[in-house]
Design a protein around this motif. Sequence first.
Motif: not given
Length: 611
Positions: A110-120, A127-128
């Motif tokens: 239900x949540x998959x975040x990339x910890x070395x890429x920011x959402x500006x 959040x993929x």
Amino acid sequence: MDKNTIWAIVLSTLVIIASYLILPKFFPGLNPAFGRQAAQVQTEQADDAEPQELDLSGMEDNAAVFADADLEEDETEASENEQPALIEQKYTIRTDKVEAIFTNKGGDIISYKLLDHKDMDTNDFVQLSDNINNKNRTCAIAFGGADAKIIDEIFNTEITDKTITFTKTMNVSGKKTTLRKVYTFMDGEYVFKLDVLIHTADTTGLDIGGTSYTIRTSPQIGPHYDPKQNRYERREFIAYNGQKYKKIMLSNGQFKDYGKDFIWSGIAGKYFVELVIPAEAEKISGVHYSSNVEVNNYANAQALIGRTAFTGSDISDTYYMYFGPRNDKDLKRYNIAENNGWNLGGKKVSQALQTSGWLNWLEKILKVVLEFLNKLVHNWGISIIIMTILLKVIMFPLSKKQSLGSLKMQELQPKMKALQEKYKNDQQKLQQETSKLYQQAGYNPASGCLPMLFQFLVLFAMYNLFNNYFEFRGAMFIPHWIPDLSTGDVVKTFNFNIPLLGNQLRLLPVIYVATQLLSGKITQYGQTAAPGQSQTTMKFMMYGMPLMFFFMFYNAPSGLLLYWLTSNVLQIFQQLIINKMMKEKRAEKENVGFTAKEQKTLPPKAKGKKK
């Protein structure tokens, strides 16, 4: 004590010792003590008035009680173990690359975040696993085809440091079926492994319209964007069969079958991608791509992969899921097994990159130059400007040749018109005479087209490079004006939308259009319309096209606009130089017949009048 008494004691002792030591060796099932107890029971029974059978009912009742007690304990323990699974719970697995949050409802992400890429936009991690709802979740499974509902039941859960397992037994098509989903993660990897294990109560397997189950990507991959505002962001269905790469742009309301073989497929955005890589692609029955549902004005974009029907009672399928950046550095690691922790190779995963197609070779050259420049200046914006200058210098001879060719064409126009009038009813003769005129004048029509074609190819490759280059994400050029080369510059944000533009005031598109108008004016200064081109067409090209570009490119990435703006400014100076050269050429032709001394004394209007 007399002699007989002593002998009696000795013999009694020997008999007792013998009963304990000798008899068990010859009669191993006989226990003297039990023998005495049995004799005692028999004696007591003999003393009763009537002999009775041994009553075992109490023992049976006791056994039943013990059994029930054990069962109740087992049920209590099972109930205690299953109690957490009766309500929805969430579980988190974190690596150095990703943070994945699971629900035991369906055993889905239900949540998959990339910890070395920011959402500006959100100042959070990218959040993929976006647009999640009760009917659609990441890695959800449905028994049957792509139109079947996902499993929405509570699963039993086991979790370790980097592995989480979901298990559920349920009724599927009238048979008892156990589904197990095992997610395994690894530090340093954007790929995680998903094992799907199914056990059925008989050997007939599962066949629901030719498919056993369907697994899906996220309902929408992030970062979040508004498709009505950001036309340069998009969602694509992509697939690769080992030889050909397929890309399908997704628009709203699509739900279509992709009926071709593939070794991987998935959904891609501009900078991020989700790929499903089956360990055994031959077991895949097909895939659908969908943008059929909108939630919060956010179009879905999803791939639904079907697994073929199977016979037998057990299957075990493995999927490698790449959820990460769509860049060359991270994708190409999975082309060769030795370069990644999963030993995944031979799939050509880097084909998922954004490329210029057959111009990919040119884009790679430009990318190498751009990256080299950035290592020197450590600023992507300055690197773009320097690279644009280098390209203009390299292409100046071609631009010069094109301009001189247009000058010669202008000189031939009066003769061309005369030929067109003379042979207006004979096109074949007109072509012959026109070709002869070109030969006499030493003019090659292709000389003006080839430089333009080459510049167009470079422009196309540069457009794709600057519009999709991953390293531009978050790359600052000028603080507080151009903080991110992958998005449009922002001068002011309004609380309302401007038609066709959005709610942000941008300066780069205004400067770009201004330079485009000035460049067009200088380029066409002193030139006449080409054959077949009216003054109206020239005016539209000079004024109408830049105005159209303003609306088309208003929300374009700053990096792309910076390239075009720099190119326009350089084009202005380049064209001033070319115009001066063309003016001198015209003067030379007009002064043919005058001596050098006469040319110095002639007034400007008198030049070219000597017969």
